[in-house]
Structures are given as structure tokens and as C-alpha cells.
Write an enzyme that holds these catalytic residues in place. Structure first.
Site, PDB file in Angstrom:
ATOM      1  N   ASP A  66       0.905  -1.284   0.151  1.00  0.00           N
ATOM      2  CA  ASP A  66      -0.034   0.047  -0.107  1.00  0.00           C
ATOM      3  C   ASP A  66       1.009   1.227   0.056  1.00  0.00           C
ATOM      4  OD1 ASP A  66      -2.394  -1.595  -0.064  1.00  0.00           O
ATOM      5  OD2 ASP A  66      -3.452  -0.661   1.700  1.00  0.00           O
ATOM      6  N   ASN A  81      -4.731  -2.339  -4.925  1.00  0.00           N
ATOM      7  CA  ASN A  81      -6.067  -2.448  -4.088  1.00  0.00           C
ATOM      8  C   ASN A  81      -6.092  -1.568  -2.889  1.00  0.00           C
ATOM      9  OD1 ASN A  81      -8.766  -3.302  -3.473  1.00  0.00           O
ATOM     10  ND2 ASN A  81      -8.212  -5.318  -2.752  1.00  0.00           N
ATOM     11  N   ASP A 102     -11.489  -1.909  11.367  1.00  0.00           N
ATOM     12  CA  ASP A 102     -10.520  -2.824  10.964  1.00  0.00           C
ATOM     13  C   ASP A 102      -9.945  -3.929  11.650  1.00  0.00           C
ATOM     14  OD1 ASP A 102     -10.048  -1.471   8.497  1.00  0.00           O
ATOM     15  OD2 ASP A 102      -8.341  -0.267   8.969  1.00  0.00           O
ATOM     16  N   GLU A 113     -11.291  -4.703   1.300  1.00  0.00           N
ATOM     17  CA  GLU A 113     -10.800  -5.480   0.086  1.00  0.00           C
ATOM     18  C   GLU A 113     -11.524  -6.752  -0.164  1.00  0.00           C
ATOM     19  OE1 GLU A 113      -7.528  -2.932   2.273  1.00  0.00           O
ATOM     20  OE2 GLU A 113      -9.514  -3.900   2.583  1.00  0.00           O
ATOM     21  N   HIS A 146      -5.592  -8.997   3.139  1.00  0.00           N
ATOM     22  CA  HIS A 146      -4.400  -8.995   4.370  1.00  0.00           C
ATOM     23  C   HIS A 146      -5.099  -9.418   5.788  1.00  0.00           C
ATOM     24  CE1 HIS A 146      -4.830  -4.640   5.411  1.00  0.00           C
ATOM     25  NE2 HIS A 146      -5.750  -4.970   4.373  1.00  0.00           N
ATOM     26  N   ARG A 147      -6.352  -8.757   6.027  1.00  0.00           N
ATOM     27  CA  ARG A 147      -6.589  -8.899   7.427  1.00  0.00           C
ATOM     28  C   ARG A 147      -7.487 -10.170   7.561  1.00  0.00           C
ATOM     29  NH1 ARG A 147      -5.014  -4.635   9.730  1.00  0.00           N
ATOM     30  NH2 ARG A 147      -5.180  -2.610   8.689  1.00  0.00           N
ATOM     31  N   LYS A 164       0.142  -6.526   1.553  1.00  0.00           N
ATOM     32  CA  LYS A 164      -0.435  -5.279   1.587  1.00  0.00           C
ATOM     33  C   LYS A 164       0.093  -4.228   2.670  1.00  0.00           C
ATOM     34  CE  LYS A 164      -5.113  -3.579   1.412  1.00  0.00           C
ATOM     35  NZ  LYS A 164      -4.943  -2.400   0.207  1.00  0.00           N
TER      36      LYS A 164
END
Length: 430
Positions: A51, A95, A314, A342, A385-386, A411
């Protein structure tokens, strides 16, 4: 071709200390302010991830000099004084939602044609509210396919200013993008928020970074912002906090394994709102110790809670992993907007939690997670990623948890699994 995958091995209680890399959210905000500033800036403790790399590469395409030191933790930015050097550019932002939203706003300050695009998933992520807000301020911006999503076309000739209303229920990044460029408008800017503003701490973070670079905005209320223009950011040395969203995985690891983990570089007064994730863990039965130079979480007997996570959305996937090991159900609400991240972080998260054996009910704005007998499973990450980092935590207690496409953590946290493994290796009996 075999898909990349990683099996997470159960361990004993995690006990250790860790400092996550710099905050992605702060790094990208500081890059925008430093890029627009008069004078040079040094950003210390910056995050090196996909990112931030796409943000840096895009700024360089726009003609802004950004230098990265050898270990990639320090950035030197030569500010353009609000005058975008490039007259045209085709920017690819992968992204990265922060990058495409912030740079769409920034590009309006230039003179020429700019196009901003990303991966296939980016082309499904909404940006219309930002385009309408910029349009109200006199900018010529549009969705290339007229569907309210990227690619975005900007015909730039400066930002006139005036008043704009922006919906608050999809992404706070739209408002943050407008706020950061508003000081460079030709006339004063008034921004009004229509409805509930999601992820309010991220707007406060934006205002804090702006203030650090010399522009102050009245933040006594979060539904109306008045920005006097023109103003100018001033180049400076700026230290970036460790990423609090990333820290949540290690705090959660302590909760899940009954261990004790200290994250250094963060405290209760951090710029990032996600340190409030620790409040959720405290309600679930963990002990939280706040110090000036770190936050320690000690695991306890976990119980389910009801949590409105709008302000810390998040960390929803992190709390979902902890909920698997609690007594009683956990209900997460206030996060309808995370369907537009995402991946669909409600529907897709529910699907993967069921793979692990949990009973999950999707709600209009969240989930209800009821623990059950858990089992190993291959976890689809949806290139999110999360999803990879959050659900990997289940493997610390449940055998057979395999994360598909673990490299998607590039990311925001390329070394996540290395750091998690290091912490596990340092723990007694692991």
C-alpha cells in the site's frame, strides 16, 4: 500450480514483546501532506508494504521527489508547494483504498489529465461519494465507466473551493481525502457530513497529521469542517507510530493462548483509534496494562461480548478470532461498511468462521459468533490481508488451520508471519 499456503502450528501461551511496523494509515496521510508541503520532510518509522509502495510510486509519477532509505523505514519527501509537477499520469494503485482516494483528491490540484486505476477488486470499490464531493468544490472528476467505481478520470485545473456534502456511511477515507487537499483550494472550503460518519478515529488521525504539518482544522464536531484557504503545509521531521491495527493481532494472540504480549511504541493516547481494541479484550476478560511506551495484554478466561465496532472496524476480524474461544456468543455491530473493503468482511468472514466450526449469523451491520467445537480448515483469504492475519490466530490453538495465499499480507505487513513465529519461538514450552 499449487497455491501458496501456510499451516499455523498451535503453541503454548505466547509471552513476549514486539513492535509492529509503522502505521499504514499514518504513513499514507503523512506522504500526502509532505508531498504538498513547502520544504522537505523526513518521515521516520514509515511502513514498507504494498500500500505504501504504490502511494510512493504514484507520487513519483506525479513528479514529486520521494527518496527511500536503505532499510525502507525513512522517507525523504521534497514538497511541491501545492503545485503538482506532472501534467498527465496514469496511476496504478493496486488495491490500496487510501491511495486511490487520497490521490484522486490530490490530483485535482494539478493542471492536466490524470487517470487512477487498480486491480479488479478495486474496480468494484465505491468512490462516487468522493467524486461528487470534489465536483461540488469545482473539480472535473468522473468514473471512467460511469458506475461510481474506479478507474477515475481527473481533468485538473486547480480546486476552486466552496461547500460540499459527503455521505458518512461508506468510508471515512472520502472525507480524509477532501480534508487534506482543502487547504490548497482557491477559496475557503466547508465540508458537511450527511448521516453517521464511520471510522471516526481515522478522521481525527487525518486532522492530527494535518496539524503536525502546520494546518489546523476545527474538530470540535465531526459533521461540519471549515477550512480556511489558501493555507500551506510546512515540511518537517515526522515520526510514525507502529500500526495499531497490526498490534491487535498480537494482543489477540495473548488473549487466545492465555499468554502475555507487550506491544511497544503505542499507548492509550496514540493517534490511532484502534488501540481501543484493548477495551474489547478487557471486557472479554483480559488484563490490560497501559504504559507510556507500550501496552501489555494478559489473557484470561474469555467471555463473549456485544460490541459496536464502528470506530475500530479494521479490528473486526481480529475480535472474531478471539470470539471463537470465548464462553457465550459475541455480537459485532455498526460495521456494515466493511462489506466494501478488500473483500466482503462480513459475508466472507462468516463463511470462513463456519469452516472452522463456529455458528455464525450474518447481521445487516455485523455478525453474531457462537463458539462451538472447532476444527482445522483451509482458510480462503480472498486476497485480503486482514483475513489472513486475523484467522491465522485460530491456528495458535486449533490444529490444522491452513492459510491460503498468506503472501497477501504484503499489503500492510510483509513480515507478519515471521514476527508471529518469532514471538511463538520465544515463548516457554512452545
Amino acid at each position: 500450480m499449487t497455491r501458496s499456503q501456510l499451516e499455523i502450528n498451535p503453541c503454548g501461551p505466547l509471552i513476549g514483546t514486539i513492535r509492529p511496523p509503522g502505521s499504514k494509515s499514518i504513513t499514507n496521510r503523512a506522504l500526502v501532506c509532505a508531498a504538498l508541503a513547502h520544504g522537505d520532510s523526513q518521515l521516520l518509522g514509515a511502513l514498507d508494504s504494498e500500500d505504501t509502495r504504490v502511494m510512493i510510486a504514484a507520487l513519483q509519477q506525479l513528479g514529486i521527489d520521494v527518496q527511500v532509505n536503505d532499510d525502507k523505514s525513512e522517507l525523504t519527501v521534497r514538497g511541491c508547494g501545492g503545485r503538482i509537477p506532472a501534467r498527465e499520469a496514469d496511476l496504478f494503485l493496486a488495491n490500496s483504498g487510501t491511495s486511490i482516494r487520497f490521490l484522486t483528491a490530490l490530483a485535482t490540484l494539478g493542471l492536466g489529465w490524470f487517470r487512477l486505476d487498480g486491480v479488479e477488486r478495486m474496480r468494484a470499490r465505491p468512490i462516487q461519494d468522493l467524486l461528487e464531493g470534489l465536483g461540488h468544490l469545482g473539480a472535473d472528476v468522473r468514473s471512467e465507466f460511469d458506475n461510481g467505481c474506479p478507474p477515475v478520470m481527473v481533468r485538473a485545473c486547480g480546486l476552486p473551493g466552496g461547500s460540499a456534502t459527503i455521505h458518512g456511511n461508506v468510508s471515512s477515507q472520502f472525507l480524509s481525502g477532501l480534508l487534506m487537499v482543502a487547504p490548497y483550494a482557491h477559496e475557503d472550503v466547508c465540508l458537511r457530513v450527511d448521516g453517521q460518519l464511520v471510522s471516526q478515529p481515522y478522521v481525527r488521525m487525518t486532522l492530527a497529521v494535518m496539524s503536525a504539518f502546520g494546518v489546523r482544522v476545527d474538530d470540535s464536531r465531526l459533521d461540519r469542517f471549515q477550512i480556511t484557504a489558501p493555507q500551506r503545509y510546512a515540511g518537517r521531521e515526522y515520526a510514525i507510530e507502529p500500526d495499531a491495527s497490526a498490534a491487535s493481532y498480537f494482543w489477540a494472540a495473548a488473549a487466545i493462548t492465555g499468554g502475555r504480549v507487550t506491544v511497544t511504541g503505542l499507548n492509550r493516547d496514540a493517534v490511532q483509534g484502534d488501540v481501543a481494541f484493548c477495551d474489547c479484550l478487557a471486557r472479554m476478560g483480559c488484563q490490560i496494562d497501559y504504559r507510556a511506551d507500550g501496552i501489555t495484554v494478559t489473557g484470561g478466561r474469555l467471555r463473549g461480548i456485544a460490541a459496536d465496532m464502528n470506530a475500530i472496524s479494521d479490528t473486526v476480524l481480529t475480535l472474531a478470532a478471539v470470539a471463537l474461544y470465548a464462553e457465550g456468543p459475541t455480537t459485532i455491530t455498526g460495521v456494515a461498511h466493511i462489506r466494501h473493503k478488500e473483500t466482503d468482511r462480513i459475508g466472507d468472514l462468516a463463511r470462513e468462521l463456519r469452516q472452522l466450526g463456529a455458528r455464525v449469523e450474518e447481521l445487516p451491520d455485523g455478525l453474531r459468533i457462537e463458539p462451538a467445537e472447532l476444527r482445522g480448515a483451509e482458510i480462503e483469504t480472498y486476497n485480503d490481508h486482514r483475513m489472513a492475519m486475523g484467522l491465522a490466530l485460530a491456528g495458535l490453538r486449533t490444529p490444522g488451520v491452513v492459510i491460503l495465499n498468506p503472501n497477501c499480507t504484503e499489503k500492510t505487513y510483509p513480515r507478519f508471519f515471521d514476527d508471529l513465529r518469532t514471538l511463538s519461538d520465544e515463548s516457554p514450552g512452545s
